[in-house]
Design a protein around this motif. Structure first.
Motif, PDB file in Angstrom:
ATOM      1  N   ALA A   1       0.883  -1.290   0.139  1.00 14.93           N
ATOM      2  CA  ALA A   1      -0.112   0.112  -0.110  1.00 14.93           C
ATOM      3  C   ALA A   1       0.844   1.123   0.103  1.00 14.93           C
ATOM      4  N   VAL A   2       1.832   1.343   0.937  1.00 20.74           N
ATOM      5  CA  VAL A   2       3.009   2.244   0.866  1.00 20.74           C
ATOM      6  C   VAL A   2       3.495   2.527  -0.508  1.00 20.74           C
ATOM      7  N   GLY A   3       3.875   1.426  -0.990  1.00 16.97           N
ATOM      8  CA  GLY A   3       4.536   1.374  -2.480  1.00 16.97           C
ATOM      9  C   GLY A   3       3.680   2.191  -3.480  1.00 16.97           C
ATOM     10  N   SER A   4       2.534   1.881  -3.496  1.00  7.92           N
ATOM     11  CA  SER A   4       1.138   2.134  -4.033  1.00  7.92           C
ATOM     12  C   SER A   4       1.166   3.820  -4.254  1.00  7.92           C
ATOM     13  N   VAL A   5       1.246   3.978  -2.858  1.00  2.96           N
ATOM     14  CA  VAL A   5       1.197   5.781  -2.769  1.00  2.96           C
ATOM     15  C   VAL A   5       2.316   6.351  -3.423  1.00  2.96           C
ATOM     16  N   ALA A   6       3.395   5.897  -3.091  1.00  2.00           N
ATOM     17  CA  ALA A   6       4.700   6.409  -3.695  1.00  2.00           C
ATOM     18  C   ALA A   6       4.491   6.529  -5.114  1.00  2.00           C
TER      19      ALA A   6
ATOM     20  N   GLY B   1       8.861   0.208  -5.668  1.00  2.00           N
ATOM     21  CA  GLY B   1       9.522  -0.869  -5.138  1.00  2.00           C
ATOM     22  C   GLY B   1      10.397  -0.181  -4.089  1.00  2.00           C
ATOM     23  N   MET B   2      11.013   0.822  -4.188  1.00  2.00           N
ATOM     24  CA  MET B   2      11.721   1.521  -2.644  1.00  2.00           C
ATOM     25  C   MET B   2      10.844   1.749  -1.661  1.00  2.00           C
ATOM     26  N   ALA B   3       9.800   2.397  -1.956  1.00  2.00           N
ATOM     27  CA  ALA B   3       8.798   2.572  -0.745  1.00  2.00           C
ATOM     28  C   ALA B   3       8.356   1.190  -0.131  1.00  2.00           C
TER      29      ALA B   3
ATOM     30  N   GLY C   1      -5.151  -2.561  -5.346  1.00  2.30           N
ATOM     31  CA  GLY C   1      -5.330  -4.014  -5.124  1.00  2.30           C
ATOM     32  C   GLY C   1      -4.036  -4.672  -5.895  1.00  2.30           C
ATOM     33  N   LEU C   2      -3.329  -4.263  -6.996  1.00  2.00           N
ATOM     34  CA  LEU C   2      -2.363  -5.192  -7.671  1.00  2.00           C
ATOM     35  C   LEU C   2      -1.116  -4.763  -6.705  1.00  2.00           C
ATOM     36  N   GLY C   3      -0.981  -3.500  -6.272  1.00  2.00           N
ATOM     37  CA  GLY C   3       0.000  -2.894  -5.581  1.00  2.00           C
ATOM     38  C   GLY C   3       0.067  -3.647  -4.009  1.00  2.00           C
ATOM     39  N   ILE C   4      -0.939  -3.814  -3.526  1.00  2.00           N
ATOM     40  CA  ILE C   4      -1.232  -4.623  -2.011  1.00  2.00           C
ATOM     41  C   ILE C   4      -0.744  -5.936  -2.271  1.00  2.00           C
ATOM     42  N   ALA C   5      -1.333  -6.468  -3.345  1.00  2.00           N
ATOM     43  CA  ALA C   5      -1.320  -8.036  -3.539  1.00  2.00           C
ATOM     44  C   ALA C   5       0.139  -8.347  -3.643  1.00  2.00           C
TER      45      ALA C   5
ATOM     46  N   THR D   1       9.582   0.190   3.785  1.00  2.00           N
ATOM     47  CA  THR D   1       8.611  -0.231   4.449  1.00  2.00           C
ATOM     48  C   THR D   1       8.481  -1.697   4.916  1.00  2.00           C
ATOM     49  N   TRP D   2       8.792  -2.668   4.267  1.00  2.00           N
ATOM     50  CA  TRP D   2       8.904  -3.850   4.607  1.00  2.00           C
ATOM     51  C   TRP D   2      10.060  -4.027   5.591  1.00  2.00           C
ATOM     52  N   ASN D   3      11.175  -3.467   5.212  1.00  2.96           N
ATOM     53  CA  ASN D   3      12.209  -3.482   6.350  1.00  2.96           C
ATOM     54  C   ASN D   3      12.079  -2.908   7.591  1.00  2.96           C
ATOM     55  N   ARG D   4      11.279  -1.744   7.733  1.00  5.09           N
ATOM     56  CA  ARG D   4      10.833  -1.049   8.794  1.00  5.09           C
ATOM     57  C   ARG D   4       9.913  -2.019   9.742  1.00  5.09           C
ATOM     58  N   LEU D   5       8.864  -2.491   8.937  1.00  5.46           N
ATOM     59  CA  LEU D   5       7.900  -3.108   9.772  1.00  5.46           C
ATOM     60  C   LEU D   5       8.345  -4.372  10.284  1.00  5.46           C
ATOM     61  N   ARG D   6       9.227  -5.253   9.619  1.00  2.93           N
ATOM     62  CA  ARG D   6       9.849  -6.528  10.206  1.00  2.93           C
ATOM     63  C   ARG D   6      10.767  -6.301  11.384  1.00  2.93           C
TER      64      ARG D   6
END
Length: 159
Positions: free
Chosen positions: A14-19, A141-143, A74-78, A147-152
């Motif tokens: 979702a964050v990537g989709s916003v970016a 991809g960057m966002a 939807g695609l970005g979140i999936a 975000t993945w790295n920050r959340l895990r």
């Protein structure tokens, strides 16, 4: 807090989709270009394939205007969730690799689906068209990867 990797992946997507959308809008401002019609046309084609009536044309146009971006989100979140499934039990790839996996994966899925729907043909794109597609997807991809790295939690990133 104990979150599942799938939820973290969806949030990252979702964050990537916003970016991606923000970079696309900046491009529209800088080049004074119109919005792409491909999301709405994709929504038109999907609705047709699903035999879903969107109403009279004025209402259908408004629905397509909303459905197009929703398909993108939807695609970005999936894609973020799929990335989570791919890497959750493994060592998280280095940031540049994650950026390419996420951004390239979303770009491939998006372009392939629009090509299959007959909305576009990437073989006919100009260099500018390709840049207009690649740059926002790299931002995705960057966002998403950041975000993945920050959340895990660090222990889950070590593998």
């Amino acid at each position: 807090m104990n979150r599942t990797p799938l939820v973290d992946g969806a949030v990252a997507g979702a964050v990537g989709s916003v970016a991606l959308n923000a970079v696309s809008y900046v491009d529209m401002v800088l080049r004074a270009r119109p919005a792409s019609s491909t999301p709405e046309e994709s929504a038109r084609r999907v609705a047709g394939l699903a035999h879903v009536e969107l109403g009279p044309e004025d209402q259908a146009a408004n629905r397509r205007a909303g459905l197009g971006p929703l398909l993108g989100y939807g695609l970005g979140i999936a894609a973020g969730a799929a990335f989570a499934v791919l890497v959750a039990r493994r060592r998280t790839p280095p940031l540049p690799v994650a950026v390419l996996l996420l951004g390239g994966g979303v770009m491939a899925a998006s372009d392939a689906s629009m090509t299959a729907l007959g909305v576009t043909d990437p073989r006919r794109w100009s260099r500018t068209d390709w840049l207009s597609d690649v740059v926002p997807h790299l931002a995705y991809g960057m966002a998403a990867a950041a975000t993945w790295n920050r959340l895990r939690p660090p222990s889950s990133r070590r593998g």
